[in-house]
Design a protein around this motif. Sequence first.
Motif, mmCIF file in Angstrom:
data_model
loop_
_atom_site.group_PDB
_atom_site.id
_atom_site.type_symbol
_atom_site.label_atom_id
_atom_site.label_comp_id
_atom_site.label_asym_id
_atom_site.label_seq_id
_atom_site.Cartn_x
_atom_site.Cartn_y
_atom_site.Cartn_z
ATOM 1 N N GLN A 254 0.857 -1.188 0.000
ATOM 2 C CA GLN A 254 0.000 0.000 0.000
ATOM 3 C C GLN A 254 0.892 1.236 0.000
ATOM 4 N N LYS A 255 0.704 2.097 -0.993
ATOM 5 C CA LYS A 255 1.596 3.241 -1.162
ATOM 6 C C LYS A 255 1.337 4.335 -0.136
ATOM 7 N N TYR A 256 0.080 4.573 0.175
ATOM 8 C CA TYR A 256 -0.227 5.639 1.130
ATOM 9 C C TYR A 256 -1.618 5.452 1.727
ATOM 10 N N GLU A 257 -1.871 6.135 2.823
ATOM 11 C CA GLU A 257 -3.199 6.216 3.426
ATOM 12 C C GLU A 257 -3.638 7.672 3.374
ATOM 13 N N ALA B 104 -5.698 2.652 7.494
ATOM 14 C CA ALA B 104 -4.917 1.405 7.428
ATOM 15 C C ALA B 104 -3.560 1.535 8.104
ATOM 16 N N ALA B 105 -3.162 2.732 8.463
ATOM 17 C CA ALA B 105 -1.874 2.943 9.138
ATOM 18 C C ALA B 105 -2.020 2.568 10.610
ATOM 19 N N GLN B 106 -1.084 1.734 11.089
ATOM 20 C CA GLN B 106 -1.205 1.227 12.452
ATOM 21 C C GLN B 106 0.138 1.252 13.173
ATOM 22 N N ASN B 107 0.045 1.414 14.483
ATOM 23 C CA ASN B 107 1.186 1.236 15.378
ATOM 24 C C ASN B 107 0.662 0.462 16.588
ATOM 25 N N GLN B 108 1.164 -0.741 16.782
ATOM 26 C CA GLN B 108 0.680 -1.592 17.863
ATOM 27 C C GLN B 108 1.464 -1.426 19.156
ATOM 28 N N ASN B 109 2.452 -0.534 19.154
ATOM 29 C CA ASN B 109 3.271 -0.364 20.355
ATOM 30 C C ASN B 109 3.581 1.123 20.567
ATOM 31 N N GLN B 110 2.509 1.912 20.643
ATOM 32 C CA GLN B 110 2.655 3.350 20.727
ATOM 33 C C GLN B 110 2.712 3.826 22.183
ATOM 34 N N GLU B 111 3.709 4.659 22.467
ATOM 35 C CA GLU B 111 3.763 5.311 23.771
ATOM 36 C C GLU B 111 2.948 6.596 23.716
ATOM 37 N N LEU B 112 2.322 6.952 24.831
ATOM 38 C CA LEU B 112 1.594 8.216 24.919
ATOM 39 C C LEU B 112 1.646 8.729 26.346
ATOM 40 N N TYR B 113 1.387 10.044 26.482
ATOM 41 C CA TYR B 113 1.284 10.664 27.798
ATOM 42 C C TYR B 113 -0.170 11.059 28.028
ATOM 43 N N VAL B 114 -0.642 10.833 29.244
ATOM 44 C CA VAL B 114 -2.017 11.168 29.605
ATOM 45 C C VAL B 114 -1.992 12.274 30.652
ATOM 46 N N VAL B 115 -2.595 13.412 30.330
ATOM 47 C CA VAL B 115 -2.690 14.531 31.267
ATOM 48 C C VAL B 115 -4.065 14.497 31.901
ATOM 49 N N PHE C 267 6.438 8.256 8.107
ATOM 50 C CA PHE C 267 5.884 8.423 6.765
ATOM 51 C C PHE C 267 6.483 9.656 6.087
ATOM 52 N N VAL C 268 6.350 9.695 4.766
ATOM 53 C CA VAL C 268 6.473 10.964 4.048
ATOM 54 C C VAL C 268 5.076 11.572 4.102
ATOM 55 N N VAL C 269 4.958 12.717 4.747
ATOM 56 C CA VAL C 269 3.639 13.285 5.042
ATOM 57 C C VAL C 269 3.334 14.417 4.064
ATOM 58 N N GLU C 270 2.303 14.216 3.257
ATOM 59 C CA GLU C 270 1.873 15.212 2.277
ATOM 60 C C GLU C 270 0.599 15.883 2.775
ATOM 61 N N PHE D 118 -0.349 9.864 4.073
ATOM 62 C CA PHE D 118 0.774 9.271 4.787
ATOM 63 C C PHE D 118 1.411 8.238 3.862
ATOM 64 N N HIS D 119 2.509 8.623 3.211
ATOM 65 C CA HIS D 119 3.150 7.780 2.200
ATOM 66 C C HIS D 119 4.124 6.793 2.840
ATOM 67 N N ASN D 120 4.114 5.556 2.313
ATOM 68 C CA ASN D 120 5.146 4.587 2.655
ATOM 69 C C ASN D 120 6.473 5.092 2.085
ATOM 70 N N PRO D 121 7.466 5.403 2.918
ATOM 71 C CA PRO D 121 8.723 5.975 2.398
ATOM 72 C C PRO D 121 9.410 5.099 1.360
ATOM 73 N N GLU D 122 9.261 3.786 1.485
ATOM 74 C CA GLU D 122 9.941 2.878 0.559
ATOM 75 C C GLU D 122 9.295 2.877 -0.825
ATOM 76 N N LEU D 123 8.026 3.295 -0.903
ATOM 77 C CA LEU D 123 7.314 3.269 -2.180
ATOM 78 C C LEU D 123 7.043 4.672 -2.719
ATOM 79 N N TYR D 124 7.515 5.682 -1.993
ATOM 80 C CA TYR D 124 7.223 7.063 -2.386
ATOM 81 C C TYR D 124 8.177 7.546 -3.469
ATOM 82 N N HIS D 125 7.611 8.193 -4.490
ATOM 83 C CA HIS D 125 8.407 8.792 -5.564
ATOM 84 C C HIS D 125 8.140 10.295 -5.568
ATOM 85 N N ASP D 126 9.185 11.048 -5.402
ATOM 86 C CA ASP D 126 9.076 12.500 -5.324
ATOM 87 C C ASP D 126 8.592 13.068 -6.661
#
Length: 445
Positions: A30-33, A110-121, A148-151, A161-169
Motif C-alpha cells: 500500500q503506497k499511502y493512506e 490502514a496505518a497502524q502502530n501496535q506499540n505506541q507510547e503516549l502521555y495522559v494529562v 511516513f512521508v507526510v503530504e 501518509f506515504h510509505n517511504p519505501e514506495l514514495y516517488h518525489d
Amino acid sequence: MLKRDLHIALFLCCISCIAFAQNFDLPKDQKYEKVKFQLVNNVMVIPIEVNGTALSFILDSGVSTPLLFNLTEQDSIQINKVSEITIRGLGEGEPIQALSSRSNSFKIGAAQNQNQELYVVLDQALNLSPSLGIPIHGIIGYDLFRDFVVEINYNSKHIKFHNPELYHDKQHKKSQTLSLAIRNKKAYVKGAIVLNDSEEIPVRMLLDTGSSDAIWLFENETIGVPTKNYDDFLGRGLAGNIYGKRTKINSIKIGDFVIKDAKTAFPDRASFGAIKSLGNRNGSLGGEVLKRFNFVFDYANNKITLRKNGNFKEPFHYNLSGIDLQHNGVRYISESIAGANGIVRNKDSETFGNVQILMENQTRLSLVPEIIVSGIRAGSPAADAGLLEGDVILAVNGKSVHTYKLQQILQMLNERKGKRIKVLIERQNDDKVITFVLKDVFKKP
C-alpha cells in the motif's frame, strides 16, 4: 479558561525515558493512506483510534510524544503499562503531573502502530474542546512525521501518509524543496525576516502545525519588537498562560516565497522559564502561515517541499473586537414552528441543536451549545462598550449564534475595522444589547 485568543501553544520538552520500538506502518504494497482533516482555527484535526476507541487528535509537528487529555467520567478508553511522569512546557506555571503509557494500539485508517507510547494529562484545565468548538482528545506529531512521508494539502483538507519505501518525489515547477533540520524530534527550517524597513535578518524557525497563530519571534540582539504593538494573551501552554506583544513585521521569507505584513507575536521571556535552552531557534511558524502552502514533509531525508496555494494572499486575521469565545455546556432555546396562520411549517429548522422537544406541535425546545465570553482584552472596543467575561452571547448583528459554528461567530465579531457590531447577551438572567465599532488594533487612541 484555556485559550483566550485560541492560539494553541502546546510544546513538550524532551523527557528522559526508556526508548521502546514503536513504528507506524501500512499493509504491504500500500503506497499511502489518505485521511481527511478538519481545519479548525488553522489547526488540523484528524481521526485516530486508540485501543479501539475513536478519538480526535490535533496533528502537531511541534510535539514529540502523543498527548491524551480531556478525559471525563463518560469516556471509556483502555491505556496500557502506566507509570507516573512530570511534563514541563511553555507557560508561567509549574510542571504538571501526567501518566506515561506504553504498548497502545493507534490506527489512522490502514496505518497502524501496535506499540505506541503516549502521555495522559489528567488536569481538566487542559481542554481545547470549548475554545475550538469541537471535541479534541489529544495531540500527535513526531511519530507520524518520522514513519511516513507526510503530504499535507490545505486546499482540499487531506493528508497522505506515504510509505517511504514506495514514495516517488513528484516535483512541480512552482514548488521548492528546502533543507529540514530535525532536532529533539522537532523540525526547523531557515528563513529571513524584515522588521519595519530594516535589512533581512536570518532566522531559524520551528515548524509548528499545532499552533493556530502565524509567527512567534523571540527577542535578541538583532530581533526587537516593532514600535506598533499591543499587549495580548497569546495562549496556554502545558505549564500555564502565555502573554506577550502582538504586532506585525514587514515580511517573512521562506525559500523564495515572501509573505508581506505578517502577523507576529513576541512571547514574554517568563513563558519559557521551564525550557532550559532555545538553542539557535528564533521562533516558530504556525498554522496561519503554514496553511498558505501545501507541503511534503520528508523527515528521513531532511527536506521539505512546499508550494503556495489559494490561501497564500489571504489577509491575516486580528481580534479587532477583543472578544474570545468558548462553549460552556448547553442551553435550551424556544422556537415557534407555526406560521402566523397557525399552520405548522414542515421540517422548519436549521437549528444547531440535536435534542428537540415539541410542545403542542407549535413550539420546539432545542438543546444547543451555550457560547460565552471567555476572555476580553483591556482597552478593546468590546471592553470599552461594557462587555464582560462570562456574558452569554445570544446573537450578533441580529443573527442567532446557535445556528453557527464557534469560528463563524468569531468571524462575525471581527469582520473588518469600522464595522458596527451589535451583540445581544444574557447577563444574570437579563438580556442586554451592547454596540461597538471595530478599530485598527495598531492605531493608538
